[in-house]
Design an enzyme around this catalytic site. Structure first.
Site, mmCIF file in Angstrom:
data_model
loop_
_atom_site.group_PDB
_atom_site.id
_atom_site.type_symbol
_atom_site.label_atom_id
_atom_site.label_comp_id
_atom_site.label_asym_id
_atom_site.label_seq_id
_atom_site.Cartn_x
_atom_site.Cartn_y
_atom_site.Cartn_z
ATOM 1 N N GLY A 1 0.802 -1.213 0.000
ATOM 2 C CA GLY A 1 0.000 0.000 0.000
ATOM 3 C C GLY A 1 0.837 1.265 0.000
ATOM 4 N N ARG A 2 2.106 1.106 0.324
ATOM 5 C CA ARG A 2 2.973 2.295 0.332
ATOM 6 C C ARG A 2 4.415 1.951 -0.042
ATOM 7 N NH1 ARG A 2 4.055 3.550 6.643
ATOM 8 N NH2 ARG A 2 3.907 1.431 7.440
ATOM 9 N N ASP B 1 -2.352 6.824 2.967
ATOM 10 C CA ASP B 1 -1.839 7.878 2.082
ATOM 11 C C ASP B 1 -0.612 7.431 1.301
ATOM 12 O OD1 ASP B 1 0.045 7.747 4.063
ATOM 13 O OD2 ASP B 1 -0.396 9.720 4.915
ATOM 14 N N ARG C 1 14.842 0.051 1.036
ATOM 15 C CA ARG C 1 15.063 -1.226 1.722
ATOM 16 C C ARG C 1 15.737 -2.196 0.764
ATOM 17 N NH1 ARG C 1 10.019 -3.482 4.979
ATOM 18 N NH2 ARG C 1 9.164 -4.075 2.956
ATOM 19 N N ASP D 1 1.716 -11.287 6.845
ATOM 20 C CA ASP D 1 2.218 -10.436 5.751
ATOM 21 C C ASP D 1 3.537 -9.776 6.145
ATOM 22 O OD1 ASP D 1 0.351 -9.061 7.559
ATOM 23 O OD2 ASP D 1 0.871 -7.264 6.428
ATOM 24 N N ASN D 2 3.931 -9.890 7.396
ATOM 25 C CA ASN D 2 5.211 -9.339 7.842
ATOM 26 C C ASN D 2 6.243 -10.444 8.056
ATOM 27 O OD1 ASN D 2 4.186 -6.769 7.786
ATOM 28 N ND2 ASN D 2 3.681 -6.724 9.967
#
Ligand code: AMP
Ligand code: MG
Length: 482
Positions: A89-90, A122, A173, A248-249
């Protein structure tokens, strides 16, 4: 050496089925500026860089040559509940750089703007959490624990609304993989027919030895179980709490992934909850080993069309064995024990119990123990303990046990100092770096990065960074909002 214009990209993820991602261009940050770069990670990429170029290509101002930015599709279990629609999402995967040694490194921009997976977000990351992730990747790597890392940290003047108005930032990253348990969960629920080819991709890229196995998919699950068990044993050994162990992590390679409201234990309190939003303590520090298995169960369920039930059970049963073996070996090394004797584990648990009952600092206590024989440094440990009688009794047993070892005091001290860190990324240290950075002073980020890359060394001039938190830093509230 390459430059940002000549990095050797080979983007394999973008060649997979198109439902697995959406091509998205980074959204340029408003008034971006350079904060910090990590020469060690640049070296991995064999990259020669300038601050100006890092800002130009990673703020989204100009496209990075040969990158093919994409947002990944995945789902996952968040706090025990299946969320069918997550995805980047970001964050954007910019591509994969292959260095001269043939190592493949994912380059990922975190905080790159909105994507089709942003939902109500956002698409941005704030400076505070970007600094925390930037530092912790290095801290874990320095401790010898598999982790994502970061090439650089870019700031901006762009305001973003969280609990208060903050500014946007982005980290670049760098990781062996951005494939999460949640990728398999998404395929299982949405595109089951693609599971075999995706599993083949993961095998070829991350677990090539499994290709030769009789049952490659069983071998894959077994390998992921082992990596995950080892990662979590390592977390427990250094007192690291992840904070948001959602599937998801969780990286498919057993690398520590997605740093949010993590924390390192200060005083040894096993029920420590580092995430202020985790009201039930699902991800408390002492729950991590069982949550690791819970997550592997979710992964195994997603792989169930590919693997026979009995093979899944066997693979999962290996988890506890691997985790405990690694943990016991590690805790014995922390005590300086190189041979095996019956009561070793009890000796270790007794020490941990003393730490807990006496509210003693986990990291400092083990480090101090590694000086036993050097009285000045070691005495502080006994002084920290309220129940001296119990400490003295334990220490007598410990000395008797040490007399069964063959190495000299000096050798033992050296071995212990190589596994008992002096410096960890305590929340208060990260907070000081954040507070200064918010005023435009990045010196603390620089100091911490260098210290944490070598956490076992003495660094006498930075002694104060090994201190326990001051009053204000003892119960910092860190939440998911980042
Ligand atoms: P995290 O808590 O960072 O692991 O994120 C969980 C999910 O929420 C992922 O799918 C993220 O991409 C998404 N997410 C988190 N923060 C934002 C944000 N500010 N804008 C858009 N998506 C976000
Ligand atoms: Mg995440």
């Amino acid at each position: 050496m390459a430059t940002l214009q000549t990095l050797n990209f080979d983007n394999s993820f973008v060649r997979l089925a198109s439902c697995l991602f959406t091509p998205v261009k980074p959204q340029a940050l408003v008034q971006p500026f350079f904060i910090h770069a990590n020469p060690q990670v640049a070296k991995l990429l064999e990259l020669d860089y300038s601050a100006e170029e890092l800002v130009r290509y990673f703020s989204g101002a100009d496209p990075l040559p040969n990158s093919q930015p994409l947002a990944m599709t995945y789902s996952g279990h968040q706090f025990g509940m299946y969320n069918p629609q997550l995805g980047d999402g970001r964050g954007l995967l910019l591509g994969e750089v292959v260095n001269q040694q043939g190592e493949r490194w994912d380059i990922h921009l975190k905080g790159a703007g909105k994507t089709p997976y942003s939902r109500f977000g956002d698409g941005r990351a704030v400076l505070r959490s970007s600094i925390r992730e930037y530092l912790c990747g290095e801290a874990m790597h320095g401790l010898g624990i598999r982790s994502t890392r970061a090439l650089c940290l870019i700031g901006s003047k762009e305001p973003v609304q969280r609990e208060k108005i903050e500014t946007a930032a982005t980290i670049v990253r760098v990781a062996d993989s951005h494939i999460r348990f949640g990728h398999f969960e998404w395929l299982f629920h949405n595109q089951e027919k693609l599971l075999p080819s995706f599993a083949d991709y993961v095998i070829n890229r991350h677990y090539p030895a499994c290709r030769q196995a009789d049952k490659p998919y069983t071998a894959l699950l077994t390998a992921i179980v082992e990596r995950t068990a080892t990662m979590i044993a390592n977390w427990q050994l250094v007192g690291f709490a992840h904070g948001v162990m959602n599937t998801d992590n969780f990286s498919i390679t057993g690398s520590t992934f997605d740093y949010g409201p993590y924390g390192f234990l200060d005083s040894y309190q096993p029920s420590f909850i580092c995430n202020h939003s985790d009201t039930s303590g699902r991800y408390a520090w002492n729950q991590q080993p069982s949550i690791g298995l819970w997550n592997l169960n979710a992964l195994a369920y997603a792989l169930s069309p590919l693997i026979a039930k009995n093979d899944i059970i066997d693979a999962l049963q290996n988890y506890e064995k691997v985790l405990l073996a690694h943990y016991y070996q590690g805790i014995k090394a922390k005590l300086g024990l190189t041979t095996d004797h019956d009561d070793d584990n009890n000796l270790a648990f007794d020490f941990l119990d003393i730490l807990m009952k006496n509210h003693m600092d986990y990291t400092r206590s083990f480090r101090a123990l590694s000086y036993s024989g050097k009285e000045d440094k070691f005495c502080a440990l006994r002084d920290d303990c309220i129940d001296r009688e119990r400490f003295d009794n334990w220490f007598k047993q410990y000395q008797q046990r040490l007399s069964l070892e063959t190495q000299s005091d000096e050798q033992r001290q050296q071995q212990m100092q190589a596994v008992n860190p002096k410096y960890i990324l305590r929340n208060y240290l990260a907070q000081i770096a954040i507070d200064k950075a918010e005023q435009g002073d990045y010196s603390e980020i620089d100091i911490l990065l260098k210290l944490l890359q070598q956490p076992y060394a003495e660094h006498p001039e930075f002694e104060r960074y090994a201190n326990t938190p001051p009053d204000w830093g003892q119960h910092l509230e860190i939440s998911c909002s980042s």
